[in-house]
Design a protein around this motif. Structure first.
Motif, PDB file in Angstrom:
ATOM      1  N   ASP A 111       0.811  -1.277  -0.010  1.00 26.78           N
ATOM      2  CA  ASP A 111       0.107   0.021   0.038  1.00 26.78           C
ATOM      3  C   ASP A 111       0.798   1.242   0.140  1.00 26.78           C
ATOM      4  N   ASP A 112       2.003   1.335   0.605  1.00 30.10           N
ATOM      5  CA  ASP A 112       2.947   2.283   0.729  1.00 30.10           C
ATOM      6  C   ASP A 112       3.200   2.789  -0.798  1.00 30.10           C
ATOM      7  N   ASN A 113       3.038   2.096  -1.963  1.00 28.68           N
ATOM      8  CA  ASN A 113       3.510   2.449  -3.273  1.00 28.68           C
ATOM      9  C   ASN A 113       2.296   3.140  -3.997  1.00 28.68           C
ATOM     10  N   ILE A 114       1.037   3.423  -3.267  1.00 31.29           N
ATOM     11  CA  ILE A 114       0.038   3.931  -3.914  1.00 31.29           C
ATOM     12  C   ILE A 114      -0.054   5.483  -3.211  1.00 31.29           C
ATOM     13  N   PRO A 137      -0.146   7.312   2.092  1.00 33.60           N
ATOM     14  CA  PRO A 137       0.063   6.402   3.137  1.00 33.60           C
ATOM     15  C   PRO A 137       1.154   7.190   4.130  1.00 33.60           C
ATOM     16  N   LYS A 138       1.547   6.609   5.245  1.00 36.97           N
ATOM     17  CA  LYS A 138       2.281   7.138   6.377  1.00 36.97           C
ATOM     18  C   LYS A 138       3.826   7.554   5.468  1.00 36.97           C
ATOM     19  N   PHE A 186       9.606   9.591  -0.922  1.00 42.11           N
ATOM     20  CA  PHE A 186      11.000   8.631  -1.184  1.00 42.11           C
ATOM     21  C   PHE A 186      10.862   8.158  -2.491  1.00 42.11           C
ATOM     22  N   ASN A 187      11.977   8.302  -3.356  1.00 40.74           N
ATOM     23  CA  ASN A 187      11.776   7.840  -4.767  1.00 40.74           C
ATOM     24  C   ASN A 187      12.488   6.335  -4.904  1.00 40.74           C
ATOM     25  N   HIS A 188      11.973   5.534  -5.368  1.00 44.04           N
ATOM     26  CA  HIS A 188      12.647   4.155  -5.211  1.00 44.04           C
ATOM     27  C   HIS A 188      12.934   3.693  -6.655  1.00 44.04           C
TER      28      HIS A 188
END
Length: 478
Positions: free
Chosen positions: A242-245, A250-251, A396-398
């Protein structure tokens, strides 16, 4: 009484001699094995020196962490690799016949994979764009679905993927899922239990609680692969969480870049997944039905490059270094972690010194504080030689992207750090296509938010400089 003490003395002497012989045997054994098998001279000197100082402790640690036990059991899959639409020397594309022709030949030489024509690659940003496309393809699957991910969380989007995989299997598709033994939960992996409960075959890469399996804890699969029916594939840096949406706030939001591929290159993705699956489970799925005939989907030239602590050692790194050494105008890198070794930094510095624009874009603050500290010391060297490092604002860009001269692109799962380039099992894809590279290059340039200068690094106080220099010593393991 005197006889008794004499007896004890000789017993202790006998034990000391026995202990000394054991220490000598262990010491000689480690020294011989290091000299024969360890390629890195610094690592070899370190292991031998440590073993001479502490023979027993050195032997135990070397046996656990110094021996590379990873040997691929899937070599027969390599020998049966499908050869199709292979790039021959008579192709007339100017960027292959030009200064990138040596790169194409070198990479084919050490990967033994052909550069394939007739492909289409589509860029997607974040889970917001990517997940719906991936789920739509899984929901249409009829023959097979192969999914490999470093992280597959048991959250909202993770359950959507799990349910789609379950339904695909119920329709008769062959479904296999491979997740990392640490990234997706070492002690507890609820998504694996959920899939197994619904009869979907899933395995965890090099996962074990047994002490004699501990050497494999440091060797992770970082690959992100999805193949559907051998016709559509996905590759990139995106995990499933979910962090990628980003739109859902997201937190700790994680921005990323992922790629949908169509054409002959999908068969190489299939081959890579099946090798990994066989390596972990010994189940041979090298079947013709998983390698269907592919139609021409576009005009892109692509090749998959894999790397890992086995026969593919550092092949992604070699590809990057060769490409950078051929650069004439620009080198642009986007990476969540920038901690390469001295050889990689030297190639970047030499490119900058000869007049090539070298730019590295990395997050101002990543999700790994130790990495941020270590990179401060590491960044001094390329900046001093003319490279420009840009710090990107949150989220943060992954993304893991490399574009050379706005012609050649390299995308996939590998970060620019020693863990990714040497210890992890990774997969990248090279793309020879001018318009695609220009789009990707523009995307990288759009994230040049704050330039990092030598003055910024020098104005840190003494304690921060000492901290950063100390943490940099852990560079091979960060």
């Amino acid at each position: 009484m005197r006889a008794f003490y004499t007896y004890l003395f000789f017993q202790e002497l006998k034990e000391d001699w026995l202990f000394a012989i054991i220490r000598l045997i262990l010491l000689l054994g480690v020294t011989y094995h290091v000299l024969k098998h360890v390629r890195d001279t610094r690592a070899a000197i370190g292991w031998i020196g440590f073993s001479w100082i502490m023979p027993i402790t050195g032997f135990i640690l070397y046996a656990m962490f110094g021996i590379n036990r990873v040997v691929r059991r899937a070599q027969k899959l390599v020998s049966d690799r499908p050869r199709h639409n292979k790039l021959f020397d008579d192709l007339t594309q100017f960027y292959i016949k030009g200064h990138f022709y040596p790169l194409a030949k070198v990479v084919e030489g050490f990967t033994q994979r052909p550069l394939l024509i007739g492909n289409k690659v589509t860029i997607f940003y974040n889970g917001d764009q990517t997940y719906p496309e991936m789920l739509a393809e899984i929901n249409c699957a009829q023959t097979c679905v192969f999914l490999s991910s470093y992280i597959l969380k048991n959250d909202g989007i993770g359950r959507q993927f799990a349910d789609a995989l379950i339904k695909a299997q119920e329709r008769g598709a062959v479904v296999r899922v491979l997740v990392d033994g640490i990234g997706s939960g070492y002690f507890y992996c609820p998504i694996a239990r959920y899939l197994k409960k619904n009869n979907v075959k899933i395995d965890r890469f090099m996962h074990s609680f047994w002490p004699w399996r501990m050497p494999f804890i440091n060797l992770r699969t970082h690959k992100k692969i999805l193949v559907v029916d051998g016709k559509v594939g996905f590759i990139g840096g995106l995990n499933i969480a979910d962090d990628n949406i980003v739109a859902c706030n997201p937190k700790f939001p994680v921005s990323d870049t992922h790629f949908k591929v169509e054409g002959a290159i999908v068969l190489e993705l299939t081959e890579v997944f099946l090798q990994d699956w066989f390596f972990i489970t010994s189940e041979d799925l090298n079947k013709k039905k998983f390698f269907p005939h592919t139609n021409v989907a576009g005009n892109m030239l692509c090749r998959v490059v894999t790397a890992g602590p086995d026969s593919d050692m550092e092949k992604i790194k070699y590809t990057m270094m060769q490409a950078i050494s051929l650069a004439r105008k620009s080198v642009r890198i986007m990476t969540p972690y920038f901690l390469p070794d001295d050889r990689f930094l030297s190639v970047l510095s030499l490119a900058a010194i000869r007049g090539v624009t070298v730019e590295i874009i990395t997050p101002k603050r990543s999700n790994q504080r130790l990495v941020d500290w270590a990179r401060n010391k590491n960044n001094v060297f390329p900046i001093r030689d003319g490279c420009r490092i840009w710090l990107e604002r949150p989220p943060f860009n992954h993304s893991k992207l490399l574009v050379i001269d706005r012609i050649w692109s390299f995308v996939g799962s590998s970060n620019i750090d020693m863990r990714s380039l040497r210890l992890n099992f990774e997969i990248n894809m090279e793309i020879y296509h001018k318009e695609f590279a220009e789009d990707l290059d523009d995307f990288i340039c759009a994230h040049r938010h704050q330039e990092l200068t030598l003055e910024d690094l020098e104005k840190r106080n003494f304690f921060k400089k000492l901290r950063d220099s100390t943490i940099r010593l852990l560079l091979p393991y960060l």
